[in-house]
Design a protein around this motif. Structure first.
Motif: not given
Length: 104
Positions: A41, A46, A49-56, A59
């Motif tokens: 990751l 990724l 801590k901003h990785a989840r928001k970036d992936l969302d 998508r």
């Protein structure tokens, strides 16, 4: 050295000292897997801590692209279908002499 790396080192030392009992082997595998996933990751950018928001967001953008592409294809095929229908009607008009009749 991170906490996961330290835990893995301790487990490998324990494994080499005690032998290979199933619990220790499973713990080594679990820690090594977690460490490898974390490393992968970070390599992909990724790991923050901003990785989840970036992936969302990616998508959501990909979903919007798919919807737009589907709409564009439907529109293009609609135009092609209408053009073919117009050509067929024009061909029928020429075949039955309606073009001559309209010219008079």
């Amino acid at each position: 050295m991170t906490e996961n790396e330290e835990m893995l080192v301790r487990l490998v030392e324990q494994l080499s000292q005690k032998g290979s009992d199933l619990v220790t082997v499973r713990a080594v595998i679990e820690e090594a897997s977690e460490l490898g996933a974390t490393h992968a990751l970070h390599e992909l950018g990724l790991g923050d801590k901003h990785a989840r928001k970036d992936l969302d967001e990616l998508r959501e953008l990909l979903g919007a692209w798919r919807i737009a592409r589907r709409g564009a294809l439907r529109t293009a095929f609609g135009w092609i279908g209408k053009a073919l229908l117009a050509l067929v009607l024009l061909g029928l008009a020429v075949r039955f002499g309606l073009v001559d009749w309209l010219g008079r």
